[in-house]
Design an enzyme around this catalytic site. Structure first.
Site, PDB file in Angstrom:
ATOM      1  N   GLU A  98       1.127  -1.657   0.639  1.00  0.00           N
ATOM      2  CA  GLU A  98      -0.124  -0.227  -0.637  1.00  0.00           C
ATOM      3  C   GLU A  98       0.953   1.432  -0.315  1.00  0.00           C
ATOM      4  O   GLU A  98       1.645   1.699   0.642  1.00  0.00           O
ATOM      5  CB  GLU A  98      -1.220  -0.248   1.386  1.00  0.00           C
ATOM      6  CG  GLU A  98      -1.652   1.098   1.154  1.00  0.00           C
ATOM      7  CD  GLU A  98      -2.801   1.386   0.132  1.00  0.00           C
ATOM      8  OE1 GLU A  98      -2.187   1.342  -0.544  1.00  0.00           O
ATOM      9  OE2 GLU A  98      -4.445   2.086   0.729  1.00  0.00           O
ATOM     10  N   ASP A  99       0.068   2.472  -0.481  1.00  0.00           N
ATOM     11  CA  ASP A  99       0.781   3.934  -0.600  1.00  0.00           C
ATOM     12  C   ASP A  99       0.942   4.326   0.730  1.00  0.00           C
ATOM     13  O   ASP A  99       2.279   4.578   1.408  1.00  0.00           O
ATOM     14  CB  ASP A  99       0.499   5.081  -1.582  1.00  0.00           C
ATOM     15  CG  ASP A  99      -1.290   5.131  -1.434  1.00  0.00           C
ATOM     16  OD1 ASP A  99      -1.567   4.253  -0.618  1.00  0.00           O
ATOM     17  OD2 ASP A  99      -1.798   5.739  -2.339  1.00  0.00           O
ATOM     18  N   ASP A 102      -3.613   6.085   6.772  1.00  0.00           N
ATOM     19  CA  ASP A 102      -3.556   6.476   7.711  1.00  0.00           C
ATOM     20  C   ASP A 102      -4.719   6.465   8.988  1.00  0.00           C
ATOM     21  O   ASP A 102      -4.333   5.970   9.936  1.00  0.00           O
ATOM     22  CB  ASP A 102      -4.331   7.608   6.016  1.00  0.00           C
ATOM     23  CG  ASP A 102      -4.949   9.424   7.257  1.00  0.00           C
ATOM     24  OD1 ASP A 102      -4.674   9.442   8.345  1.00  0.00           O
ATOM     25  OD2 ASP A 102      -5.514   9.473   6.400  1.00  0.00           O
ATOM     26  N   PHE A 151      -0.729  16.567   3.913  1.00  0.00           N
ATOM     27  CA  PHE A 151      -0.946  15.869   2.887  1.00  0.00           C
ATOM     28  C   PHE A 151       0.437  15.477   1.881  1.00  0.00           C
ATOM     29  O   PHE A 151       0.569  16.576   1.205  1.00  0.00           O
ATOM     30  CB  PHE A 151      -2.151  16.404   2.185  1.00  0.00           C
ATOM     31  CG  PHE A 151      -3.165  15.602   0.962  1.00  0.00           C
ATOM     32  CD1 PHE A 151      -3.856  14.494   1.806  1.00  0.00           C
ATOM     33  CD2 PHE A 151      -2.341  15.392  -0.742  1.00  0.00           C
ATOM     34  CE1 PHE A 151      -4.317  14.023   0.429  1.00  0.00           C
ATOM     35  CE2 PHE A 151      -3.104  14.548  -1.454  1.00  0.00           C
ATOM     36  CZ  PHE A 151      -4.144  13.709  -0.726  1.00  0.00           C
ATOM     37  N   ARG A 164       0.883  12.163  -9.223  1.00  0.00           N
ATOM     38  CA  ARG A 164       1.874  10.772  -8.829  1.00  0.00           C
ATOM     39  C   ARG A 164       2.858  10.255  -9.277  1.00  0.00           C
ATOM     40  O   ARG A 164       3.586   9.702  -9.076  1.00  0.00           O
ATOM     41  CB  ARG A 164       0.647   9.952  -9.373  1.00  0.00           C
ATOM     42  CG  ARG A 164      -0.724   9.539  -8.995  1.00  0.00           C
ATOM     43  CD  ARG A 164      -1.631   8.293  -9.668  1.00  0.00           C
ATOM     44  NE  ARG A 164      -3.409   8.590  -9.447  1.00  0.00           N
ATOM     45  CZ  ARG A 164      -3.298   8.354  -8.054  1.00  0.00           C
ATOM     46  NH1 ARG A 164      -2.418   7.253  -6.487  1.00  0.00           N
ATOM     47  NH2 ARG A 164      -5.157   7.691  -7.660  1.00  0.00           N
TER      48      ARG A 164
HETATM   49  P1  5GP Z   1      -6.755   5.226   5.577  1.00  0.00           P
HETATM   50  O1  5GP Z   1      -8.132   3.991   5.135  1.00  0.00           O
HETATM   51  O2  5GP Z   1      -5.617   4.744   6.126  1.00  0.00           O
HETATM   52  O3  5GP Z   1      -7.030   6.416   6.204  1.00  0.00           O
HETATM   53  O4  5GP Z   1      -6.615   5.671   4.175  1.00  0.00           O
HETATM   54  C1  5GP Z   1      -5.621   5.283   3.238  1.00  0.00           C
HETATM   55  C2  5GP Z   1      -5.307   5.777   2.092  1.00  0.00           C
HETATM   56  O5  5GP Z   1      -6.291   7.907   1.970  1.00  0.00           O
HETATM   57  C3  5GP Z   1      -4.450   5.478   1.311  1.00  0.00           C
HETATM   58  O6  5GP Z   1      -4.439   4.245   0.072  1.00  0.00           O
HETATM   59  C4  5GP Z   1      -4.428   7.181   0.106  1.00  0.00           C
HETATM   60  O7  5GP Z   1      -5.233   6.693  -1.044  1.00  0.00           O
HETATM   61  C5  5GP Z   1      -5.654   7.899   1.110  1.00  0.00           C
HETATM   62  N1  5GP Z   1      -4.267   8.801   1.792  1.00  0.00           N
HETATM   63  C6  5GP Z   1      -3.960   8.940   2.822  1.00  0.00           C
HETATM   64  N2  5GP Z   1      -3.479  10.233   3.379  1.00  0.00           N
HETATM   65  C7  5GP Z   1      -2.558  10.535   2.129  1.00  0.00           C
HETATM   66  C8  5GP Z   1      -1.457  11.612   1.649  1.00  0.00           C
HETATM   67  O8  5GP Z   1      -1.471  12.384   2.721  1.00  0.00           O
HETATM   68  N3  5GP Z   1      -1.603  11.634   0.241  1.00  0.00           N
HETATM   69  C9  5GP Z   1      -2.375  10.837  -0.685  1.00  0.00           C
HETATM   70  N4  5GP Z   1      -1.955  10.826  -1.859  1.00  0.00           N
HETATM   71  N5  5GP Z   1      -3.461   9.851  -0.031  1.00  0.00           N
HETATM   72  C10 5GP Z   1      -3.498   9.493   0.991  1.00  0.00           C
END
Ligand code: 5GP
Length: 174
Positions: A98-99, A102, A151, A164
């Protein structure tokens, strides 16, 4: 986005070095085995492409796509799968890539989804970990870098589908 509105967080050389380390660690941990690496689209595609080329054991690859509802920077908690894997994972060693993690909601949902298929093992590798923003308790097994709130874009991560392609990672100034 002009130079004033973003700040470099991880230059490409630092990313490359860290991805090499992760690849080495994963190769050691799974020595003699075979991995199914599952990337989460779209954000993980660049990290995953680099990572699998640093892994020295045989890898199959597949992808999932999930949608989370809410504004782009705030996860509302509703996660839905929009593209499933096409590989049978029963009895196999799985690594989710995963990238960024959060709130943890996306990965919590996906782990539940994949565990129902009875893999032999399931671990998670994230490029970035925003540890302080978790809504559910969740620990990745392999983490590229831990970051504070803010972010980030680049190296696969977008803002409204832009940026991207940046080879470096930037934090957008609020
Ligand atoms: P989670 O479900 O853990 O809150 O969110 C994960 C997803 O939120 C990531 O796969 C990404 O798509 C998005 N996300 C959360 N923080 C960031 C950020 O700082 N930058 C970007 N581009 N996407 C984020």
């Amino acid at each position: 986005m002009d130079e004033m509105s973003r700040k470099i967080l991880f230059p490409r050389a630092a990313i490359q070095k860290r991805v090499q380390e992760l690849g080495g660690q994963i190769s050691g941990d799974y020595a003699g085995r075979e991995l199914v690496v599952i990337g989460i689209l779209k954000g993980a595609f660049i990290f995953m492409a680099d990572l699998i080329r640093e892994i020295s054991i045989p890898c199959n690859i597949d992808f999932v796509r999930v949608a989370s509802y809410g504004a782009s920077s705030e996860n509302s908690g509703k996660v839905v799968m929009t593209k499933d894997i096409e590989t049978s994972i029963k009895g196999r060693d799985i690594l989710i890539v995963e990238d960024i993690v959060d709130t943890g909601l996306t990965l919590q949902y996906l782990v539940g989804w994949l565990k129902e298929r009875n893999p032999h093992s399931l671990k998670i590798c994230v490029f970035l970990d925003k540890r302080k923003r978790r809504k559910v308790s969740f620990e990745a097994d392999y983490v590229g870098f831990t970051i504070d709130d803010g972010f980030v874009v680049g190296y696969g991560l977008d803002f409204n589908e832009q940026y991207r392609f940046f080879p470096d990672v930037y934090v957008i100034k609020q």
